[in-house]
Design a protein around this motif. Structure first.
Motif, PDB file in Angstrom:
ATOM      1  N   TRP A 309      52.189  43.994  36.804  1.00  0.00           N
ATOM      2  CA  TRP A 309      51.737  43.848  38.182  1.00  0.00           C
ATOM      3  C   TRP A 309      50.216  43.933  38.248  1.00  0.00           C
ATOM      4  N   HIS A 310      49.648  43.145  39.182  1.00  0.00           N
ATOM      5  CA  HIS A 310      48.217  43.134  39.444  1.00  0.00           C
ATOM      6  C   HIS A 310      47.977  43.448  40.928  1.00  0.00           C
ATOM      7  N   LEU A 311      46.863  44.076  41.190  1.00  0.00           N
ATOM      8  CA  LEU A 311      46.499  44.441  42.557  1.00  0.00           C
ATOM      9  C   LEU A 311      45.204  43.743  42.945  1.00  0.00           C
ATOM     10  N   ALA A 312      45.125  43.320  44.191  1.00  0.00           N
ATOM     11  CA  ALA A 312      43.901  42.700  44.735  1.00  0.00           C
ATOM     12  C   ALA A 312      43.532  43.428  46.018  1.00  0.00           C
ATOM     13  N   GLU A 313      42.268  43.938  46.058  1.00  0.00           N
ATOM     14  CA  GLU A 313      41.830  44.710  47.219  1.00  0.00           C
ATOM     15  C   GLU A 313      40.321  44.546  47.347  1.00  0.00           C
ATOM     16  N   ASN A 314      39.875  44.145  48.565  1.00  0.00           N
ATOM     17  CA  ASN A 314      38.453  43.949  48.830  1.00  0.00           C
ATOM     18  C   ASN A 314      37.836  42.938  47.883  1.00  0.00           C
ATOM     19  N   GLY A 315      38.594  41.902  47.544  1.00  0.00           N
ATOM     20  CA  GLY A 315      38.071  40.847  46.667  1.00  0.00           C
ATOM     21  C   GLY A 315      38.051  41.203  45.196  1.00  0.00           C
ATOM     22  N   GLN A 316      38.629  42.308  44.823  1.00  0.00           N
ATOM     23  CA  GLN A 316      38.663  42.733  43.419  1.00  0.00           C
ATOM     24  C   GLN A 316      40.121  42.881  42.968  1.00  0.00           C
ATOM     25  N   GLY A 319      44.581  45.680  37.219  1.00  0.00           N
ATOM     26  CA  GLY A 319      45.842  45.529  36.484  1.00  0.00           C
ATOM     27  C   GLY A 319      45.596  45.069  35.053  1.00  0.00           C
ATOM     28  N   PRO A 320      46.626  44.836  34.335  1.00  0.00           N
ATOM     29  CA  PRO A 320      48.014  44.890  34.783  1.00  0.00           C
ATOM     30  C   PRO A 320      48.545  46.325  34.828  1.00  0.00           C
ATOM     31  N   PHE A 321      49.559  46.519  35.724  1.00  0.00           N
ATOM     32  CA  PHE A 321      50.211  47.803  35.847  1.00  0.00           C
ATOM     33  C   PHE A 321      51.706  47.607  35.625  1.00  0.00           C
ATOM     34  N   SER A 322      52.329  48.627  35.020  1.00  0.00           N
ATOM     35  CA  SER A 322      53.789  48.579  34.877  1.00  0.00           C
ATOM     36  C   SER A 322      54.435  48.935  36.186  1.00  0.00           C
ATOM     37  N   LYS A 323      55.725  48.713  36.235  1.00  0.00           N
ATOM     38  CA  LYS A 323      56.464  49.011  37.456  1.00  0.00           C
ATOM     39  C   LYS A 323      56.442  50.502  37.745  1.00  0.00           C
ATOM     40  N   ALA A 324      56.508  51.312  36.683  1.00  0.00           N
ATOM     41  CA  ALA A 324      56.477  52.767  36.879  1.00  0.00           C
ATOM     42  C   ALA A 324      55.107  53.218  37.395  1.00  0.00           C
ATOM     43  N   ALA A 325      54.037  52.614  36.858  1.00  0.00           N
ATOM     44  CA  ALA A 325      52.691  52.984  37.330  1.00  0.00           C
ATOM     45  C   ALA A 325      52.496  52.575  38.774  1.00  0.00           C
ATOM     46  N   LEU A 326      53.051  51.422  39.150  1.00  0.00           N
ATOM     47  CA  LEU A 326      52.942  50.965  40.525  1.00  0.00           C
ATOM     48  C   LEU A 326      53.667  51.907  41.471  1.00  0.00           C
ATOM     49  N   THR A 336      47.176  50.599  49.936  1.00  0.00           N
ATOM     50  CA  THR A 336      46.906  50.574  51.390  1.00  0.00           C
ATOM     51  C   THR A 336      47.360  49.244  51.959  1.00  0.00           C
ATOM     52  N   ARG A 337      47.073  49.066  53.277  1.00  0.00           N
ATOM     53  CA  ARG A 337      47.459  47.827  53.920  1.00  0.00           C
ATOM     54  C   ARG A 337      46.656  46.641  53.403  1.00  0.00           C
ATOM     55  N   GLU A 338      45.471  46.933  52.955  1.00  0.00           N
ATOM     56  CA  GLU A 338      44.612  45.840  52.461  1.00  0.00           C
ATOM     57  C   GLU A 338      44.923  45.460  51.009  1.00  0.00           C
ATOM     58  N   THR A 339      45.916  46.088  50.393  1.00  0.00           N
ATOM     59  CA  THR A 339      46.221  45.816  48.978  1.00  0.00           C
ATOM     60  C   THR A 339      47.207  44.667  48.869  1.00  0.00           C
ATOM     61  N   TYR A 340      46.844  43.716  47.975  1.00  0.00           N
ATOM     62  CA  TYR A 340      47.744  42.594  47.693  1.00  0.00           C
ATOM     63  C   TYR A 340      48.346  42.822  46.295  1.00  0.00           C
ATOM     64  N   VAL A 341      49.599  42.444  46.141  1.00  0.00           N
ATOM     65  CA  VAL A 341      50.336  42.679  44.879  1.00  0.00           C
ATOM     66  C   VAL A 341      50.796  41.346  44.343  1.00  0.00           C
ATOM     67  N   PRO A 371      53.539  32.425  49.651  1.00  0.00           N
ATOM     68  CA  PRO A 371      54.382  33.450  50.261  1.00  0.00           C
ATOM     69  C   PRO A 371      55.596  33.819  49.449  1.00  0.00           C
ATOM     70  N   PRO A 372      56.295  32.853  48.747  1.00  0.00           N
ATOM     71  CA  PRO A 372      57.483  33.303  47.989  1.00  0.00           C
ATOM     72  C   PRO A 372      57.135  34.240  46.844  1.00  0.00           C
ATOM     73  N   GLN A 373      55.906  34.233  46.323  1.00  0.00           N
ATOM     74  CA  GLN A 373      55.600  35.029  45.145  1.00  0.00           C
ATOM     75  C   GLN A 373      54.615  36.142  45.425  1.00  0.00           C
ATOM     76  N   VAL A 374      53.799  36.074  46.522  1.00  0.00           N
ATOM     77  CA  VAL A 374      52.780  37.077  46.780  1.00  0.00           C
ATOM     78  C   VAL A 374      53.079  37.670  48.145  1.00  0.00           C
TER      79      VAL A 374
END
Length: 385
Positions: A309-316, A319-326, A336-341, A371-374
């Motif tokens: 998994w990867h995270l996107a927040e404030n243009g940055q 990742g990658p992160f495992s499911k357990a780390a997430l 937060t609400r501004e975090t994209y996964v 939308p189907p993937q993000v």
């Protein structure tokens, strides 16, 4: 013959004998013309016997002691009375000294192998050798049967005859004893006594006796002994597989022997595998029937690709992160609400690294996914959903 030689031959004899040799059995007292004079003194020592032969006949046998001999040869008078015989007396007398001690360490042995029937090995060929001792028990018979008029009789002149008698009786005794070859070493003393007893009557006809007879060794042919040594070696080795492994390991420790040891081990292993394969394929009624081929097994399903998994927040992006780390980040409030996964497989990430991206502080760029993937929904909506 001068007058001095004539007069020196008329003295009364003093007869005795000493022997420095080890093999003289009989020695004759040498007298000029064999004319032992009347009144001669005879000394016989211990270990000796003296045989008196008078006028061609065996007159007497003297044991140890001092004796005076009475003959028809009177000093001077007898020679003068027989002037017609060239002043030589016709009355001849001799003394033969016989050694009555034991003659030890005499050798005997079989010239050719003796074929006997062994209860365990069947017909086998045997050789044997040993020692014996001999002694004159009857000097008169020994003189008349063996020596005769020999003035110096040694043991070598009779040893071959005695040896042949011993070998003949030994061959007959060992063939009739039915003693196994493996047990003969434990019965050599009994065999020696048996042979000595059986030949005593024959030896007594010569005026001799055999006080001792020893069998030192009874041996088999060299080829049979080699086979027995191999059989004994196999018994000492015990487990042949362990011995082969030990021998190969020991050979590896010697310089220049590693290759030979490897060849030996490979050859032994290959031979054992071939023997096991042959034993498995052959039964008591011929070749075993071919076993049915085992059913093909279905291979297990391939493992599911691991997701990262990867995270996107404030243009940055992070990742990658495992499911357990997430999950731990969601629990700790790191999302937060501004975090994209966004997620991708581990293989995709690895391939992107192989394409030239730096591996030290690499941060993959994750574009906003459809939308189907993000999911760009706030975290609370994701939890509710």
């Amino acid at each position: 013959m001068g007058i001095l030689d004539f007069l020196s031959g008329q003295f009364i004899d003093v007869i005795h004998w000493t022997d420095d040799t080890r093999d003289t059995m009989v020695s004759r007292f040498e007298r000029e013309g064999h004319e032992i004079k009347y009144g001669a003194k005879l000394t016989v020592r211990e270990g000796q016997a003296a045989v008196f032969v008078h006028e061609g006949q065996l007159a007497d046998v003297f044991t140890p002691g001092l004796y005076m001999l009475e003959t028809n040869n009177m000093p001077i008078m007898t020679s003068l009375q027989h002037w017609d015989h060239g002043f030589k007396s016709p009355f001849k007398s001799e003394i033969y000294f016989v050694n009555t001690t034991r003659f030890n360490d005499l050798k005997w042995g079989t010239k050719n192998p003796i074929i006997v029937r062994d209860p365990e090995f069947g017909p086998v060929r045997l050789r044997s050798y040993g020692t014996y001792s001999v002694k004159v028990s009857d000097p008169a018979r020994f003189l008349t049967e063996i020596v005769g008029t020999d003035g110096e009789f040694t043991m070598d002149e009779i040893s071959y005859q005695i040896r042949n008698i011993i070998v003949q009786e030994f061959s007959r005794s060992i063939a009739l004893s039915n003693i196994p070859v493996m047990d003969m070493a434990a019965n050599t003393r009994e065999l020696g006594k048996l042979v000595s007893t059986e030949i005593s009557a024959t030896i007594a006809e010569y005026g001799l006796t055999i006080p001792e007879l020893y069998i030192e060794n009874i041996s088999l042919p060299p080829a049979v002994e080699d086979v027995m040594d191999k059989r004994s070696s196999m018994g000492v080795i015990g487990d042949l597989n362990k011995f082969t492994q030990f021998q190969a390991a020991e050979a590896l420790g010697r310089e220049g022997a590693a290759g030979a040891a490897m060849q030996t081990g490979l050859g032994a292993g290959l031979g054992m595998q071939m023997g096991q394969a042959a034993a498995a394929q052959t039964g008591p009624w011929g070749p075993r029937p071919a076993a049915a081929a085992p059913a093909a097994q279905t291979p297990p399903p391939p493992p599911q690709p691991e997701k990262v998994w990867h995270l996107a927040e404030n243009g940055q992006t992070k990742g990658p992160f495992s499911k357990a780390a997430l999950g731990r980040m969601a629990t700790d409030g790191g999302l937060t609400r501004e975090t994209y996964v966004s997620f991708a497989t581990r293989a995709a990430v690895d391939s992107s690294m192989d394409m030239g991206a730096p591996s030290s502080d690499w941060v993959p760029f994750i574009a906003p996914c459809p939308p189907p993937q993000v999911w760009g929904l706030p975290l609370t909506r994701n939890r509710a959903g």
